[in-house]
Design an enzyme around this catalytic site. Structure first.
Site, short mmCIF file in Angstrom:
data_model
loop_
_atom_site.label_atom_id
_atom_site.label_comp_id
_atom_site.label_asym_id
_atom_site.label_seq_id
_atom_site.Cartn_x
_atom_site.Cartn_y
_atom_site.Cartn_z
N CYS A 37 -11.11 -60.71 35.43
CA CYS A 37 -10.18 -60.55 34.32
C CYS A 37 -10.91 -61.04 33.08
O CYS A 37 -12.00 -61.59 33.17
CB CYS A 37 -8.95 -61.43 34.51
SG CYS A 37 -8.06 -61.11 36.03
N ARG A 80 -13.18 -55.75 31.42
CA ARG A 80 -13.10 -56.67 32.56
C ARG A 80 -11.80 -56.51 33.34
O ARG A 80 -11.63 -57.11 34.41
CB ARG A 80 -13.19 -58.12 32.07
CG ARG A 80 -14.47 -58.45 31.33
CD ARG A 80 -14.47 -59.90 30.92
NE ARG A 80 -14.42 -60.77 32.08
CZ ARG A 80 -15.47 -61.16 32.79
NH1 ARG A 80 -16.67 -60.77 32.44
NH2 ARG A 80 -15.33 -61.94 33.83
N TRP A 99 -7.15 -57.87 35.76
CA TRP A 99 -7.56 -56.95 36.83
C TRP A 99 -7.02 -57.61 38.09
O TRP A 99 -7.57 -58.58 38.58
CB TRP A 99 -9.08 -56.83 36.87
CG TRP A 99 -9.56 -55.95 37.99
CD1 TRP A 99 -10.03 -56.35 39.20
CD2 TRP A 99 -9.62 -54.52 37.99
NE1 TRP A 99 -10.36 -55.27 39.96
CE2 TRP A 99 -10.13 -54.13 39.23
CE3 TRP A 99 -9.29 -53.54 37.05
CZ2 TRP A 99 -10.32 -52.79 39.57
CZ3 TRP A 99 -9.48 -52.22 37.40
CH2 TRP A 99 -9.99 -51.86 38.63
N ASN A 131 -9.16 -66.54 35.29
CA ASN A 131 -9.97 -65.47 35.90
C ASN A 131 -10.62 -66.05 37.13
O ASN A 131 -11.34 -67.05 37.04
CB ASN A 131 -11.05 -65.01 34.90
CG ASN A 131 -12.09 -64.13 35.56
OD1 ASN A 131 -11.77 -63.35 36.45
ND2 ASN A 131 -13.33 -64.27 35.13
N GLY A 132 -10.36 -65.47 38.29
CA GLY A 132 -10.96 -65.99 39.53
C GLY A 132 -9.96 -65.89 40.66
O GLY A 132 -8.96 -65.17 40.58
N GLU A 192 -26.02 -41.66 50.74
CA GLU A 192 -25.59 -42.34 49.52
C GLU A 192 -26.72 -42.35 48.47
O GLU A 192 -26.48 -42.13 47.28
CB GLU A 192 -25.15 -43.78 49.86
CG GLU A 192 -24.79 -44.67 48.68
CD GLU A 192 -23.68 -44.14 47.79
OE1 GLU A 192 -23.04 -43.14 48.13
OE2 GLU A 192 -23.48 -44.73 46.72
N LYS A 237 -26.33 -40.63 44.83
CA LYS A 237 -26.52 -41.40 43.60
C LYS A 237 -27.52 -40.69 42.69
O LYS A 237 -27.31 -40.58 41.51
CB LYS A 237 -27.00 -42.80 43.98
CG LYS A 237 -26.45 -43.97 43.31
CD LYS A 237 -25.04 -44.42 43.55
CE LYS A 237 -23.97 -43.43 43.53
NZ LYS A 237 -22.70 -43.87 44.06
N GLU A 252 -25.96 -37.56 41.12
CA GLU A 252 -24.94 -37.86 40.11
C GLU A 252 -25.55 -38.32 38.79
O GLU A 252 -25.08 -37.96 37.72
CB GLU A 252 -24.04 -39.01 40.61
CG GLU A 252 -23.09 -38.64 41.71
CD GLU A 252 -22.14 -39.79 42.01
OE1 GLU A 252 -22.62 -40.85 42.48
OE2 GLU A 252 -20.94 -39.63 41.79
N HIS A 288 -35.64 -30.00 62.61
CA HIS A 288 -34.83 -28.82 62.93
C HIS A 288 -34.53 -27.97 61.69
O HIS A 288 -33.60 -27.17 61.72
CB HIS A 288 -33.54 -29.25 63.62
CG HIS A 288 -33.78 -29.98 64.91
ND1 HIS A 288 -34.22 -29.34 66.05
CD2 HIS A 288 -33.70 -31.30 65.22
CE1 HIS A 288 -34.37 -30.22 67.01
NE2 HIS A 288 -34.08 -31.44 66.54
N LYS A 323 -14.11 -40.84 37.01
CA LYS A 323 -14.08 -42.07 37.81
C LYS A 323 -13.05 -41.97 38.93
O LYS A 323 -13.28 -42.45 40.03
CB LYS A 323 -13.79 -43.28 36.92
CG LYS A 323 -13.93 -44.61 37.62
CD LYS A 323 -15.37 -44.92 38.01
CE LYS A 323 -15.50 -46.09 38.93
NZ LYS A 323 -16.79 -46.11 39.63
O1 M6R Z 1 -12.02 -43.85 44.13
P1 M6R Z 1 -12.61 -43.29 45.39
O2 M6R Z 1 -13.43 -44.29 46.13
O3 M6R Z 1 -11.54 -42.68 46.28
O4 M6R Z 1 -13.53 -42.12 44.91
C1 M6R Z 1 -14.17 -41.28 45.81
C2 M6R Z 1 -15.25 -40.46 45.15
O5 M6R Z 1 -14.70 -39.64 44.16
C3 M6R Z 1 -16.34 -41.33 44.53
O6 M6R Z 1 -16.92 -42.18 45.47
C4 M6R Z 1 -17.44 -40.48 43.88
O7 M6R Z 1 -18.18 -39.83 44.85
C5 M6R Z 1 -18.30 -41.37 42.99
N1 M6R Z 1 -18.66 -40.67 41.80
C6 M6R Z 1 -19.52 -41.89 43.67
O8 M6R Z 1 -20.44 -42.48 42.85
#
Ligand code: M6R
Length: 608
Positions: A2, A27, A74, A98-99, A481, A485, A488, A504, A603
């Protein structure tokens, strides 16, 4: 996580606090509040929503005060609501925090017995009542000292007392708190940007330090009251740099926050002496947990990769079969679920449309739903039977980093707890698994020290058109992953593959132009991965390996090698992930991409 702020001085404290809260909104932003002195005492105003909503609340009568504290929340304990928003009040004592107060439940029970009335679901309120209790006999700073003797946990807080106008007391332990020195005015905040427009002279409080701010100045002491001479540092950051804690991007800041985020996720959830995991944290009663005969995990994107890691852990420790599904597939595949099954929905935001639809479908079919989520009060958590919050703090960068690694922590704790309950895991192994968990934040710190080296590798490779990420077993999802990353953040095409499956098909791609990233920790599949590295090398591919400290075999076969500490294979996934996050980050920056807000991504994906 927070944001807290306090001010005393000649300006209108209400305006200063409001402006500071706007700068701390990164935050936390589910609710906010302010408390200020006026002629008749202290007034508190709070609301849900953004800081602009708090601004609207103050707009009507434009209050004026010289001393105030504020908070942007938060949520960790208790959903976002006006009652749970800070400041909290106990008679004349008003506080923002905050904590996480780890022992708030026993303290709450005791305070209720002593006659205190609780008006929120927060852990913070116990701190407020405790300080109030001691303030009957002591001045504010001493009351705080007495109260803290009983409190366990992480805190940075600011507190004021109706009987001591103009005084703000703050304490720091395991959560940030900085003091700003102005001309006859003083500031206290979670982070420098809160007051950067007024002061660049800053005292960074250390663990267990208390500050007392009055019109006369600032005194810093230890918790037992010994004065401390603190160095005043001059900060040259721009407001936007300061918001990112001096990091160039939120993504990088969040990568670096992982040791703390992991520690916060663990806070209060394990008993290292007995090796027990606090089962209450999973919100399902022991009987229901014992009856679970099958687990389904659903998620999207990065959270789905955590789900794949979770399958290995739950099957290993609890010996319960686990199906993992991409949520958008699960909802349309007519899954076979029934009473006695558990569906775990993993979602950082708690608002992903496909994941919500999957968890609703599971409920309809009679299964129990556990949500592993980072956002308190989000739809997934409200609709689930049980919730495990990851407590990693708000993730602003669109690419998920700390949310992912803390999801793995949640799954690890769940797998260990379930295994213990079902008797499928020995007590001494549980203790060992928990011991290794406690070492993890320090190990992640060590991996972060590879940042420069990873940056150098990125500089050499960022012009490549494609990347292949390979891992075996539990590291296969980490390969996925790493590839996601990179895609993206840098818009480079990348694929994750099980290393053993390469021959394969994907092997046809390998030539001198293709960088191949190998996850090659020591362990059961080490030799197998080495064979796969040989296969790539003999076709001219460039090999980048992540392996354990002290390894020479993998390194002699690789063009580039990153070392991470050795731990058990389950937690090793987190250590393997961090260099991949850093690599994606540096590559994105080198390519001039907007790493915090990559094109076409959001997001939280609230549409199908
Ligand atoms: O909020 P969520 O964890 O449900 O979101 C899932 C995906 O949309 C999310 O992980 C997306 O792949 C991100 N951009 C990964 O970096």
């Amino acid at each position: 996580m927070c944001g807290i702020i306090g001010y005393t001085g000649k300006k209108n404290a209400v305006s200063v606090i409001l402006e500071g809260l706007k700068r701390l909104e990164y935050r936390g932003y589910d609710s906010s509040g302010i408390a200020f002195f006026h002629d008749k005492g202290i007034e508190v105003r709070r609301c849900t929503g953004k800081i602009k909503d708090l601004g609207a609340l103050l707009e009507a009568d434009k209050p004026f005060s010289h001393t105030a504290i504020g908070h942007t929340r938060w949520a960790t304990h208790g959903r976002p609501s006006e009652e749970n928003a800070h400041p909290h009040r106990s008679d004349g004592i008003v506080l923002v925090h905050n904590g996480i107060i780890e022992n708030y439940l026993p303290l709450k029970r005791r305070l209720i017995d002593e006659g205190y009335k609780f008006t929120s679901e927060t852990d913070t309120e116990v701190l407020c009542h405790l300080i109030e209790k001691y303030s009957k006999d002591y001045p504010l700073e001493d009351a705080v000292r007495e109260a803290l003797k009983e409190v366990r946990g992480a805190y940075a807080f600011a507190v004021i007392n109706e009987r001591e106008p103009g005084k703000v007391v703050g304490v720091k332990k395991d959560s940030p708190l900085v003091v700003g020195l102005g001309n006859g005015e003083f500031f206290l905040a979670s982070d420098v940007p809160a007051f950067l427009n007024y002061s660049r002279d800053v005292i960074f409080l250390d663990e267990g330090e208390m500050v007392v701010m009055t019109d006369d100045g600032v005194i810093v002491t230890t918790l037992d009251g010994s004065p401390i001479q603190k160095e005043v540092k001059s900060v040259s950051w721009s407001p936007s740099m300061a918001e990112k804690g001096g990091y160039r991007h939120f993504m990088l800041k969040e990568i670096y926050e992982q040791p703390r985020a992991i520690a916060d996720t663990l806070r209060g959830r394990i008993y290292p002496e007995s090796g027990e995991v606090n089962l209450d944290e999973f919100g399902i009663n022991e009987k229901d947990l014992e009856e679970i005969d099958k687990v389904f995990i659903v998620a999207c994107g990065t959270s789905w990769h955590a789900a794949l890691v979770g399958k290995y852990m739950i099957e290993e420790f609890a010996r319960v079969p686990v199906d993992v599904d991409i949520a958008s597939e699960f909802r349309y595949r007519n899954p076979i679920l029934r009473h006695g099954n558990l569906l775990i929905a993993i979602t950082q935001s708690g608002e992903t449309a496909d994941t919500l639809a999957a968890q609703r479908e599971a409920k309809r079919l009679g299964a129990k739903v556990l949500s592993i989520c980072n956002v308190v009060g989000s739809t997934s958590t409200r609709e689930a039977d049980a919730v495990f919050y990851t407590h990693s703090g708000p993730e602003i960068g669109v690419a998920s980093t700390k949310a992912f690694t803390t999801q793995i922590i949640g799954l690890y704790l769940f797998a260990v707890a379930l295994g213990r309950l079902k008797g499928t895991i020995r007590d001494d192994l549980v203790k060992e698994l928990i011991r290794e968990l406690l070492l993890l934040p320090g190990m992640v710190e060590k991996v972060l020290a590879t940042d420069e080296e990873v940056g150098r590798i990125a500089k050499e490779l960022f012009k490549a058109d494609d990347f292949l990420y390979l891992g075996r077993g539990i590291n296969y999802p980490i390969a996925l992953e790493g590839a996601l990353k990179l895609k993206e953040i840098s818009y480079i095409h990348a694929e994750g593959y099980p290393a053993g499956e390469m021959k394969h098909g994907p092997i046809a791609l390998i030539d001198e132009e293709l960088p191949v990233v190998f996850l090659a920790p020591k362990g059961r599949l080490y030799e197998k991965v080495i064979s796969n590295i040989e296969e790539v090398r003999s076709r001219g591919g460039k090999v980048i390996s992540i392996t354990n400290e002290g390894d020479t075999e993998v390194c002699t076969l690789s063009d580039h090698c990153i070392f991470v500490p050795e731990t058990n294979p389950f937690l090793s996934t987190i250590l393997m992930t961090v260099p991949l996050q850093l690599f994606a980050y540096h590559t994105g920056v080198l390519k001039g991409c907007d790493v915090d807000q990559p094109r076409n991504l959001a997001k939280s994906v609230t549409v199908e």
